[in-house]
Write an enzyme that holds these catalytic residues in place. Structure first.
Site, PDB file in Angstrom:
ATOM      1  N   TYR A  24       0.792  -1.230   0.000  1.00  0.00           N
ATOM      2  CA  TYR A  24       0.000   0.000   0.000  1.00  0.00           C
ATOM      3  C   TYR A  24       0.825   1.282   0.000  1.00  0.00           C
ATOM      4  O   TYR A  24       0.264   2.372  -0.077  1.00  0.00           O
ATOM      5  CB  TYR A  24      -0.961  -0.002   1.190  1.00  0.00           C
ATOM      6  CG  TYR A  24      -1.909  -1.163   1.167  1.00  0.00           C
ATOM      7  CD1 TYR A  24      -2.955  -1.201   0.249  1.00  0.00           C
ATOM      8  CD2 TYR A  24      -1.764  -2.241   2.035  1.00  0.00           C
ATOM      9  CE1 TYR A  24      -3.830  -2.273   0.203  1.00  0.00           C
ATOM     10  CE2 TYR A  24      -2.632  -3.321   2.002  1.00  0.00           C
ATOM     11  CZ  TYR A  24      -3.660  -3.329   1.080  1.00  0.00           C
ATOM     12  OH  TYR A  24      -4.527  -4.385   1.040  1.00  0.00           O
ATOM     13  N   ASN A  80     -12.817   4.110  -1.973  1.00  0.00           N
ATOM     14  CA  ASN A  80     -12.012   2.912  -1.760  1.00  0.00           C
ATOM     15  C   ASN A  80     -12.684   2.199  -0.599  1.00  0.00           C
ATOM     16  O   ASN A  80     -12.493   2.575   0.559  1.00  0.00           O
ATOM     17  CB  ASN A  80     -10.556   3.259  -1.434  1.00  0.00           C
ATOM     18  CG  ASN A  80      -9.691   2.020  -1.295  1.00  0.00           C
ATOM     19  OD1 ASN A  80     -10.184   0.923  -1.063  1.00  0.00           O
ATOM     20  ND2 ASN A  80      -8.395   2.196  -1.422  1.00  0.00           N
ATOM     21  N   HIS A  86     -15.601  -6.496  -1.581  1.00  0.00           N
ATOM     22  CA  HIS A  86     -15.797  -7.905  -1.908  1.00  0.00           C
ATOM     23  C   HIS A  86     -16.965  -8.544  -1.167  1.00  0.00           C
ATOM     24  O   HIS A  86     -17.311  -9.684  -1.463  1.00  0.00           O
ATOM     25  CB  HIS A  86     -14.519  -8.685  -1.581  1.00  0.00           C
ATOM     26  CG  HIS A  86     -13.276  -7.924  -1.905  1.00  0.00           C
ATOM     27  ND1 HIS A  86     -12.867  -7.676  -3.209  1.00  0.00           N
ATOM     28  CD2 HIS A  86     -12.361  -7.319  -1.106  1.00  0.00           C
ATOM     29  CE1 HIS A  86     -11.757  -6.956  -3.175  1.00  0.00           C
ATOM     30  NE2 HIS A  86     -11.423  -6.733  -1.915  1.00  0.00           N
ATOM     31  N   ASP A  93     -25.615  -1.413  -3.210  1.00  0.00           N
ATOM     32  CA  ASP A  93     -26.924  -0.809  -3.444  1.00  0.00           C
ATOM     33  C   ASP A  93     -26.891   0.701  -3.216  1.00  0.00           C
ATOM     34  O   ASP A  93     -27.539   1.465  -3.949  1.00  0.00           O
ATOM     35  CB  ASP A  93     -27.972  -1.455  -2.549  1.00  0.00           C
ATOM     36  CG  ASP A  93     -28.288  -2.893  -2.933  1.00  0.00           C
ATOM     37  OD1 ASP A  93     -27.878  -3.329  -4.032  1.00  0.00           O
ATOM     38  OD2 ASP A  93     -28.927  -3.589  -2.121  1.00  0.00           O
ATOM     39  N   HIS A 106      -8.753   1.255  -6.029  1.00  0.00           N
ATOM     40  CA  HIS A 106      -8.016   0.245  -5.256  1.00  0.00           C
ATOM     41  C   HIS A 106      -6.535   0.527  -5.440  1.00  0.00           C
ATOM     42  O   HIS A 106      -6.054   0.642  -6.572  1.00  0.00           O
ATOM     43  CB  HIS A 106      -8.347  -1.174  -5.731  1.00  0.00           C
ATOM     44  CG  HIS A 106      -9.780  -1.505  -5.533  1.00  0.00           C
ATOM     45  ND1 HIS A 106     -10.297  -1.783  -4.293  1.00  0.00           N
ATOM     46  CD2 HIS A 106     -10.802  -1.539  -6.403  1.00  0.00           C
ATOM     47  CE1 HIS A 106     -11.597  -1.999  -4.415  1.00  0.00           C
ATOM     48  NE2 HIS A 106     -11.925  -1.852  -5.681  1.00  0.00           N
ATOM     49  N   ILE A 107      -5.831   0.652  -4.345  1.00  0.00           N
ATOM     50  CA  ILE A 107      -4.403   0.957  -4.371  1.00  0.00           C
ATOM     51  C   ILE A 107      -3.632  -0.176  -5.040  1.00  0.00           C
ATOM     52  O   ILE A 107      -2.747   0.049  -5.856  1.00  0.00           O
ATOM     53  CB  ILE A 107      -3.894   1.234  -2.947  1.00  0.00           C
ATOM     54  CG1 ILE A 107      -4.583   2.493  -2.399  1.00  0.00           C
ATOM     55  CG2 ILE A 107      -2.374   1.365  -2.911  1.00  0.00           C
ATOM     56  CD1 ILE A 107      -4.384   2.733  -0.909  1.00  0.00           C
ATOM     57  N   ARG A 117     -10.295 -11.505  -3.136  1.00  0.00           N
ATOM     58  CA  ARG A 117     -10.191 -10.064  -3.421  1.00  0.00           C
ATOM     59  C   ARG A 117     -10.415  -9.740  -4.896  1.00  0.00           C
ATOM     60  O   ARG A 117     -10.506  -8.577  -5.274  1.00  0.00           O
ATOM     61  CB  ARG A 117      -8.808  -9.536  -3.032  1.00  0.00           C
ATOM     62  CG  ARG A 117      -8.540  -9.531  -1.566  1.00  0.00           C
ATOM     63  CD  ARG A 117      -7.242  -8.794  -1.275  1.00  0.00           C
ATOM     64  NE  ARG A 117      -6.706  -9.121   0.010  1.00  0.00           N
ATOM     65  CZ  ARG A 117      -7.002  -8.505   1.139  1.00  0.00           C
ATOM     66  NH1 ARG A 117      -7.866  -7.509   1.129  1.00  0.00           N
ATOM     67  NH2 ARG A 117      -6.458  -8.882   2.274  1.00  0.00           N
TER      68      ARG A 117
END
Length: 154
Positions: A24, A80, A86, A93, A106-107, A117
């Site tokens: 990350y 994010n 997931h 919704d 997503h990093i 994932r």
């Protein structure tokens, strides 16, 4: 009229810069936000992070209540969702219901991570998705929103 963008982060992203830095990176979210604000000084940014699914849903639903009526309506969301990407049908919704564009970020490249994932419940309801560009993905998402229509149906 000033542009407004909300950056929403889900679980564990409050540890950015300290958590699994090999995946990350070493930048904290505070540093990422400073970089974004420096690059876009005329945009009003709100940053919100929560480890709680319902809090993220509440943030996405706020435009329905007041942000669209504001003198400076929201341009869109950078989301994010962390692990909720997931697992959360409820968050999916809320994104689908959101009247402004939501950019999924997503990093890491989730398509090359663990099997659980690799599936995003959000991608098909988001206006755009950026994966695997590190923390630069947030800046790319902002740029995309500034070039996109402000309403989903435009």
């Amino acid at each position: 009229m000033a542009r407004r963008i909300v950056i929403l982060n889900g679980p564990n992203l409050n540890c950015l810069g300290r958590r699994e830095t090999s995946l990350y990176g070493t930048l904290s979210m505070e540093q990422v936000m400073l970089d974004i604000q420096r690059r876009y000084p005329d945009v009003f940014f709100t940053y919100y992070q929560s480890n709680h699914e319902g809090d993220l849903i509440d943030q996405l639903q706020q435009p329905l209540e007041h942000w669209l009526c504001d003198a400076n309506p929201i341009t869109g969301f950078v989301l994010n969702a962390g692990g909720y990407t997931h697992t959360s049908v409820a968050l999916r919704d809320a994104v689908a219901l959101c009247p402004v564009p939501v950019v999924e970020v997503h990093i890491t490249d989730i398509t090359h991570r663990e099997a659980f994932r690799r599936i995003s419940l959000l991608t098909d309801v988001c206006a755009h998705t950026i994966i695997g560009h590190g923390t630069d993905g947030y800046m790319e998402a902002v740029q995309w929103l500034l070039q996109a229509p402000t309403m989903k149906n435009e």
